[in-house]
Design an enzyme around this catalytic site. Structure first.
Site, PDB file in Angstrom:
ATOM      1  N   HIS A   1      -7.062  -0.517   6.406  1.00 27.44           N
ATOM      2  CA  HIS A   1      -6.545  -1.995   6.921  1.00 27.44           C
ATOM      3  C   HIS A   1      -6.768  -2.541   8.250  1.00 27.44           C
ATOM      4  O   HIS A   1      -7.018  -3.589   8.320  1.00 27.44           O
ATOM      5  CB  HIS A   1      -5.047  -2.119   6.116  1.00 27.44           C
ATOM      6  CG  HIS A   1      -5.125  -2.149   4.663  1.00 27.44           C
ATOM      7  ND1 HIS A   1      -5.578  -3.026   3.923  1.00 27.44           N
ATOM      8  CD2 HIS A   1      -4.765  -1.324   3.815  1.00 27.44           C
ATOM      9  CE1 HIS A   1      -5.425  -2.777   2.612  1.00 27.44           C
ATOM     10  NE2 HIS A   1      -4.896  -1.761   2.515  1.00 27.44           N
TER      11      HIS A   1
ATOM     12  N   SER B   1       1.012  -1.222   0.077  1.00 28.29           N
ATOM     13  CA  SER B   1       0.007  -0.112  -0.038  1.00 28.29           C
ATOM     14  C   SER B   1       0.840   1.083  -0.017  1.00 28.29           C
ATOM     15  O   SER B   1       1.970   1.359   0.556  1.00 28.29           O
ATOM     16  CB  SER B   1      -0.897   0.044   1.153  1.00 28.29           C
ATOM     17  OG  SER B   1      -1.485  -0.963   1.487  1.00 28.29           O
TER      18      SER B   1
END
EC number: 4.1.1.9
Length: 493
Positions: A423, A329
């Site tokens: 997340h 990410s």
């Protein structure tokens, strides 16, 4: 839109399928404004159904379909953002909850509780209160949703509302309340049971491939060969569509099937796969490297979370041996946060609380200037990565600072970074921070080339999510916690 996942942002809004009202004659500015406001008031008076009495709530006929269609048509004829904002503001302020009714029903409930009346009487009084708490415009939204293309229209309408709020064209508690009501309705309509999971391959319709390419908000697709790699061997691309918009991607997830947890995005989006035919023994990990929401109006609806869960199940069916799931990410906002710290310390008479004395000395020798002032200039561009010695000198302090940014910087107790927050809410572990993981211009200027892995240990995601959401505890690996400890030892923030 930022903050929903690794680049979970809206890039392209789907076109609405309604016929806009032809523009009328142009009037002088003051006349035009007054005429438009009167037209808005008249439209809302006709289009927003009055709230029936509680006793008649199930016997009152729905408003004529044409009234809702008039609202859709009128709204479609408003070409200016400010005009749409004005109409939405009038709708929020003038057609919300009847506060007098709410007060009256609340008093009735309190009185019945004090009198200790039987349960049936109290429950009916509470139901009356719930009924009074429903804003009038909710009825309009409900009836619009039944029109052909109505749900799509409401998604666009909320996107317009969010844009107007961001631009401060319309503000106030009534507007925020209407946004919340509309978000709640969309969350029900776009729940997982109404979503279709679709996989994209190179043999998918050209129109779908084009939409997926345009929707990519994290690592832009450069050409058709680039797109072919992203849906080819050792890659998977999935999206959710909705029964109201079949074949239209709402949220898109790209996955790389690799031998281990990837630490560099260029190896995923630029390098060719090891072979044209997938060998299952080469696949040990699934890396979620891009997730993009295509509809700004669905911001805050848990589409990304649902999509990851569904894709994990899909991959497990295809590869029963697959047990490692992780993201790779971006870290949007890190450079901006760091520049803010450097700027504040430059103003405070050259004070340095970010770097050790030895780090300051080494950086100053390389750059030929004071550490904070020089880095403030260098990190605002991508030129500093051309110096190998400077890249090596910055690795330790920037890794340390990034770990703190992800783990220690908070917003209302949760992770400040929107990707981390996404997340962690899903129950992932902040597992690894990677140096020079994205050397693209966007990666260098946005996050100093750093990227993070959020690892999904499937048996732990539930407890981790609960712990984060309820107690705001961040589950992190030894690497991250060690870097955080170094920051706390060497910095005085």
């Amino acid at each position: 839109m930022r903050g929903l996942g690794p680049g979970l942002t809206a890039r392209r809004l789907l076109p609405l399928r309604f016929t806009p009202r032809p523009p009328g004659p142009r009037l002088a500015s003051g006349q035009a404004t007054g005429a438009l406001e009167r037209a808005m008031d008249e439209l809302l008076r006709r289009a927003v159904p009055p709230t029936p009495a509680y006793e008649l709530r199930e016997k009152t006929p729905a408003p004529a379909e044409g009234q809702c269609a008039d609202f859709v048509s009128f709204y479609g004829g408003l070409a200016e953002t400010a005009e749409r904002a004005e109409l939405l503001g009038r709708l929020a302020r003038g057609f919300g909850v009847d506060h007098g009714q709410v007060a009256e029903q609340s008093a009735g409930v309190l009185q019945l509780r004090q009198q200790q009346r039987e349960a049936a009487v109290l429950l009916q009084a509470e139901d009356r209160l719930r009924y009074a708490l429903v804003p009038r415009y909710r009825g309009l939204f409900h009836h619009i949703s039944k029109l052909d293309g109505g749900v799509r229209f409401l998604v666009q309408l909320r996107a317009d509302l969010l844009e107007a709020q961001a631009l401060k064209l319309v503000e106030g508690p009534d507007v925020r309340e209407m946004n919340g009501v509309l978000k709640g309705m969309l969350s029900e309509w776009f729940s997982s049971g109404f979503l279709n999971l679709e996989r994209v391959t190179w043999h998918s319709p050209c129109e779908v491939l084009q939409k997926i390419s345009e929707a990519e908000a994290v690592h832009p697709v450069k050409n058709w060969m680039d797109m072919k790699r992203r849906v080819g061997p050792y890659r998977r691309c999935y999206f959710f569509s909705h029964c109201s918009t079949p074949g239209e991607p709402l949220v898109v997830l790209h996955v790389a099937l690799t031998g281990d947890i990837s630490s560099n995005i260029q190896a995923i989006v630029k390098e060719c796969p090891p072979s044209e035919t997938e060998e299952k023994n080469r696949i040990a990990a699934a890396i979620f490297y891009s997730i993009s929401l295509t509809q700004q109006g669905l911001q805050g609806v848990e589409l990304g979370t649902f999509l990851i869960k569904r894709v994990v199940k899909e991959l497990q069916r295809e590869f029963p041996h697959l047990g490692v799931f992780s993201s790779l990410s971006p870290i949007p906002g890190f450079t901006k946060w760091l520049l803010g710290l450097l700027n504040s310390q430059v103003k405070d008479h050259g004070r340095n609380e970010l770097f050790t004395d030895s780090e300051c000395k080494e950086i100053s020798e390389i750059t030929g200037g004071p550490t904070n002032e020089t880095l403030k200039l260098l990190l605002g561009s991508s030129e500093w990565v051309q110096s190998e010695t400077l890249v090596r000198a910055l690795q330790t302090p920037l890794m340390r600072l990034c770990a703190w940014y992800l783990y220690g910087e908070k917003h209302r107790g949760y992770a400040l970074n929107p990707v981390a927050n996404f997340h962690l809410q899903n129950g992932a572990v902040l597992w690894r921070i990677n140096w020079m993981a994205d050397v693209s211009l966007k990666g260098i200027t946005g996050s100093c080339g750093l990227m993070a892995n959020y690892r999904y240990f499937l048996e732990e995601t539930g407890p981790n999510s609960t712990s984060y959401l309820s107690s705001k505890n961040i589950k992190a690996s030894e690497q991250v916690l060690s870097l955080v400890a170094q920051f706390q030892k060497n910095s005085k923030l």
